[in-house]
Scaffold this motif. Structure first.
Motif, PDB file in Angstrom:
ATOM      1  N   VAL A 499       0.842  -1.197   0.000  1.00 21.86           N
ATOM      2  CA  VAL A 499       0.000   0.000   0.000  1.00 21.86           C
ATOM      3  C   VAL A 499       0.874   1.243   0.000  1.00 21.86           C
ATOM      4  N   TYR A 502       2.039   1.854  -3.383  1.00 20.33           N
ATOM      5  CA  TYR A 502       0.933   2.364  -4.200  1.00 20.33           C
ATOM      6  C   TYR A 502       0.777   3.868  -4.025  1.00 20.33           C
ATOM      7  N   ILE A 595      -8.515   0.868  -2.635  1.00 19.43           N
ATOM      8  CA  ILE A 595      -7.290   0.187  -3.052  1.00 19.43           C
ATOM      9  C   ILE A 595      -7.662  -1.225  -3.439  1.00 19.43           C
ATOM     10  N   LEU A 600      -2.378  -2.963  -6.086  1.00 18.59           N
ATOM     11  CA  LEU A 600      -1.272  -3.412  -5.233  1.00 18.59           C
ATOM     12  C   LEU A 600      -0.243  -4.191  -6.051  1.00 18.59           C
ATOM     13  N   GLY A 719       0.513  -6.617   1.033  1.00 15.94           N
ATOM     14  CA  GLY A 719      -0.411  -5.504   1.154  1.00 15.94           C
ATOM     15  C   GLY A 719      -1.834  -6.010   1.227  1.00 15.94           C
ATOM     16  N   SER A 721      -5.969  -4.927   0.326  1.00 21.40           N
ATOM     17  CA  SER A 721      -6.879  -4.030  -0.373  1.00 21.40           C
ATOM     18  C   SER A 721      -7.926  -3.487   0.579  1.00 21.40           C
ATOM     19  N   THR A 722      -8.727  -2.576   0.066  1.00 25.48           N
ATOM     20  CA  THR A 722      -9.749  -1.960   0.900  1.00 25.48           C
ATOM     21  C   THR A 722     -10.748  -2.992   1.403  1.00 25.48           C
TER      22      THR A 722
END
Length: 871
Positions: A499, A502, A595, A600, A719, A721-722
């Motif tokens: 993240v 990113y 995200i 990612l 990482g 994601s949302t």
């Protein structure tokens, strides 16, 4: 005329007759008595040379303390005898009966006029004490004492006075100021008050010039215990000048006042130097009571031009001094700070006891400068009264445009090395409270907080955030005005892995993130409470803040949504010139920043794996924005090295082997090793079972057929994601060989045949080895037993036969020869038939024949016992 000469004559006649009847006799003076004794011949000569004879003859009602020859013989030539002898002449008759029961000492005055007060007689103090056994007394068991001199003979009466013979000369007392100087230098019981006297020498100068006398009331040192150390330091400081004068004025009286001045016992009132009136009353125990409540400790300590009385307490009350913050600042030695405040006219509240405030007072030091501007001086003030030195921030009186009309704050930090203000100035002692004012002494002046760029650059654990701030141009001091900034520390960025990359590759997204971390109001940690408070970030979004469950946590909530995050604070209240910084242990990503797994992977430059997924039907569920899969994405070089291309027949299986789905409710992350995850390939599940160094992990891979493989994998980055998809970049491709054991169902013989064959071969080999072993044991054991039995029998038969066969070989040679022939002729004879060679017997015989011949020979021969060999 009624008066006539006749009457005058009668009167004269009467007088002459009376004179004739009562003749006038010559009087005996003090000098006459001294001259009549041989003990005073030296004294008489000295009195003649000094002109004191007329004084002793003509003065009436005097007392002379006469030193005999034994005393004067020891006097050095340097002693001023005329002055000493004049001091020993008292203008009052002194006998033992002069003293009452309640008055055992009294002050008298001599003929001497001392230089310090030539218009006043010099005082001399006489005491009446109980006499020791064998010492001279006055007939009542008492004796008089003058200074250190004892009385050898009391009450020697002359017509014009009294003589007391003394055993030593008495010194003339010093001046009043000389005595006070001695007391101050010796730091005695009255040393503190004496120091105060000497700090104003004009009193002694005035006393000397006026040639007047005075009375000094000296409180003992314990009398000043009502003051604190800071208050005493103030009294002795330059700022305590006026209060010292007030103190001296209350304890310094015009003229010499002795206890005996209270002649009626009701007390008298005398003016003090300050203008107030002091009441002095004689007590029955020989002391003086001042103002009806303070009894003297030492009374009537006489000097040339005055007298001293010591007191157990002050004649003034504590409230008389009216201690204020200004006086305490003087006592703390913050003189330069006070001078700057007075110069800038910022000292209005220094004399107030009701003003609620905190003052950070830099004490004077040779290596520090004092605050010299209005802003820096106001920064040392606060409207808030600091209750203690716990960690906190308080608002100062400094209000600048850069703070957008908010007050700049001062930070108090309590560490193991002490308490610091703004992490710079050390607190010298505990806070001092004067009225409603709290004074905190610090070792150096406070510096105004630095600019945002400088403060951000000094943050040691927030280098990543500062770098992003700087790249986005958010460290512009002109732009930031009265802000609060939440700065994630480096550990927070490292915890989100991909993240962070990113955000670094997406400046606009990073700007949105940091705008959400900047609030348009300076918010300090103490401002965050359990109740929600509404604020606005730089982007204009409304948020609320409240205290979390732990002491160092804050809950951020976006109103009208379900978005809420708890962030942990690592450092709070980092001040800069236009706001405050709080460093946090996590990166609070707002809900409107989405995200995805694809983002990612792109941030990690995992392009080949993404491109391969896009060629299959897996891209839709795996790379969807709402994906919640666990993706183990190999780096590009690993895929190229293993020749994973879009043309592979089993590409979907190969790619699906790297995607895992959760079996149940989410519990931790994949790397936590808590749960087992199924891959997209049916029958295969994975779990992290061990964490090794350098991000190496051991994966346990299981199949539905209960086969298991353990594979070391290095996680290069990770990482989330949302929506919760976990992306892990790995250093290798999971091999297709994992699929071989589980390609299809196998028969029992296919699954277990190898093991059965190996077991059978092992059994046959074991049986063969055991058989050979027992065969060898049995064969060799039988052969050895048979040979041993035959040799024994032959030896029995040959022993008597050898008596007649002297030419036969030794039996040992025969045995050896037999064994040699037996081994060479295995084809013709049985293994159980030995050969025996002796003399003329060379034929082959059987074992039974050999035994028979031996027995026949034994029947005809004489048995002779052979001697035993000793060699």
């Amino acid at each position: 005329m009624w008066f006539s000469w006749r009457a005058f004559e009668n009167i004269v006649v009467v007088c002459l007759c009376f004179a004739a009847i009562h003749p006038v006799t010559a009087s005996v003076s003090v000098v006459d008595l001294l001259s009549s004794s041989p003990d005073f011949t030296i004294l008489i000569r000295v009195l003649q040379r000094t002109g004191l004879i007329p004084v002793l003859n003509m003065d009436r009602n005097i007392t002379f303390f006469a030193p005999p020859n034994s005393v004067l013989e020891k006097v050095p030539p340097s002693v001023d005898l005329p002055t000493l002898l004049r001091y020993l002449i008292v203008t009052d008759p002194i006998v033992s009966t002069n003293f009452t029961e309640h008055e055992q000492e009294r002050v008298f005055f001599s003929e001497l006029r001392a230089p310090a007060a030539p218009d006043f007689p010099t005082p001399i103090k006489i005491s009446r004490i109980r006499s020791v056994t064998g010492a001279p007394d006055d007939g009542t068991g008492h004796r008089l004492k003058i200074g250190d001199a004892n009385i050898l003979r009391h009450d020697w009466l002359a017509d014009n006075g009294v003589i007391h013979v003394i055993d030593r000369l008495v010194d003339i007392p010093e001046t009043l100021c000389h005595e006070i100087l001695e007391r101050a230098s010796q730091a005695g019981n009255t040393g503190f008050m004496s120091r105060i006297f000497l700090m104003h020498p004009w009193i002694c100068i005035l006393l000397a010039e006026s040639q007047d006398t005075a009375t000094a009331l000296l409180p003992v040192n314990n009398a000043f215990s009502v003051f604190s150390d800071i208050e005493l330091a103030y009294i002795l400081s330059s700022g305590g000048h006026d209060d010292r004068l007030k103190l001296l004025g209350e304890h310094f009286l015009y003229s010499s006042i002795y206890r005996q001045n209270d002649t009626n016992g009701f007390g008298n009132i005398y003016p003090a130097l300050s203008g107030s009136l002091v009441n002095m009353e004689a007590t029955d125990n020989g002391r003086i009571r001042f103002n009806g409540e303070v009894n003297s400790l030492e009374t009537d300590l006489i000097y040339q031009n005055g007298v001293i009385h010591t007191l157990p307490s002050l004649l003034t009350s504590y409230e008389y001094f009216e201690f204020t913050p200004r006086k305490y600042l003087h006592g703390l030695n913050a003189i330069r700070f006070i001078n700057e405040l007075e110069f800038h006219e910022l000292d209005d509240n220094l004399d107030s006891l009701t003003a609620r405030q905190t003052i950070f007072a830099p004490i004077d030091s040779s290596n520090t400068d004092s605050p010299s501007s209005d802003n820096t001086l106001l920064y040392h003030y606060s409207h808030f009264a600091l209750p203690n030195l716990e960690n906190r921030v308080i608002p100062s009186k400094l209000q600048l445009d850069s703070m957008n009309a908010f007050f700049q704050h001062v930070k108090v930090t309590n560490t193991k090395d002490g308490v610091f203000i703004n992490n710079y100035a050390r607190v010298c002692q505990q806070p001092v409270v004067v009225g409603e004012t709290v004074i905190i002494a610090i070792d150096r002046p406070l510096l105004l907080p630095q600019s945002l760029s400088l403060v951000a650059g000094s943050l040691a654990n927030e280098l990543i955030s500062v770098g992003i701030f700087r790249q986005l141009g958010l460290l512009d001091d002109l732009q930031v005005r009265g802000w609060t900034i939440f700065v994630p520390d480096d550990s927070a960025w490292e915890s989100i892995g991909s993240v962070r990359k990113y955000f670094l590759k997406s400046p606009e997204i990073a700007r949105q993130l940091f705008y959400s971390l900047m609030l348009k109001t300076p918010i300090y940690f103490d401002d965050i409470t359990d109740n929600e408070h509404h604020y606005q970030d730089v982007a204009g979004n409304e948020i609320t803040l409240r205290r979390g469950d732990s002491l160092d946590s804050v809950i951020i909530t976006a109103p009208f949504t379900s978005y809420s995050q708890t962030i942990m604070l690592s450092d709070t209240d980092v001040l800069f010139d236009s706001g405050v910084i709080h460093t946090v242990k996590s990166v609070p990503i707002p809900e409107y920043i989405r995200i995805t797994p694809r983002q990612l992977l792109k941030a990690e430059d995992v392009n080949v794996y993404v491109d391969l997924l896009d060629t299959t039907d897996l891209h839709s569920p795996v790379l969807a924005d709402s994906s919640q899969y666990i993706i183990l994405a190999p780096i590009d070089t690993a895929l190229v090295f293993d020749n994973i291309t879009a043309g592979m027949v089993n590409l979907v299986t190969q790619l699906g082997l790297h995607v895992l789905r959760r079996r149940s409710i989410r519990a931790g992350t994949f790397l936590d090793g808590i749960s087992v995850y199924d891959s997209l390939v049916p029958g295969i599940s994975m779990q992290v079972i061990q964490s090794m160094r350098d991000e190496y992990y051991i994966l346990r891979i299981r199949s539905a057929q209960l086969t298991e493989m353990r594979l070391p994998v290095r996680i290069l980055s990770h990482g989330q994601s949302t929506d919760g998809a976990e992306v892990y970049v790995v250093d290798r491709v999971l091999p297709m060989s994992l699929l071989v054991p589980i390609a299809g169902p196998k028969s029992w013989w296919q699954r277990h045949g190898v093991l059965v064959a190996l077991g059978a071969a092992a059994g046959i080999l074991t049986i063969s080895v055991l058989s050979l072993f027992w065969f060898w044991v049995i064969f060799q054991g039988g052969r050895t037993w048979t040979r041993h039995r035959l040799i024994t029998e032959r030896m029995k038969n040959l022993i008597p036969f050898n008596r007649f066969q002297h030419n036969q070989p030794h039996i040992n040679d025969m045995i050896i020869s037999e064994e040699s022939e037996d081994e060479d002729d295995d084809d013709d004879a049985s293994e159980n038939t030995p050969f025996l060679t002796s003399g003329n017997l060379g034929s082959r015989v059987t074992g039974e024949g050999a035994v028979a011949s031996a027995e026949d020979t034994a029947s005809t021969a004489e048995r002779v016992e052979l001697p035993t060999r000793t060699d």
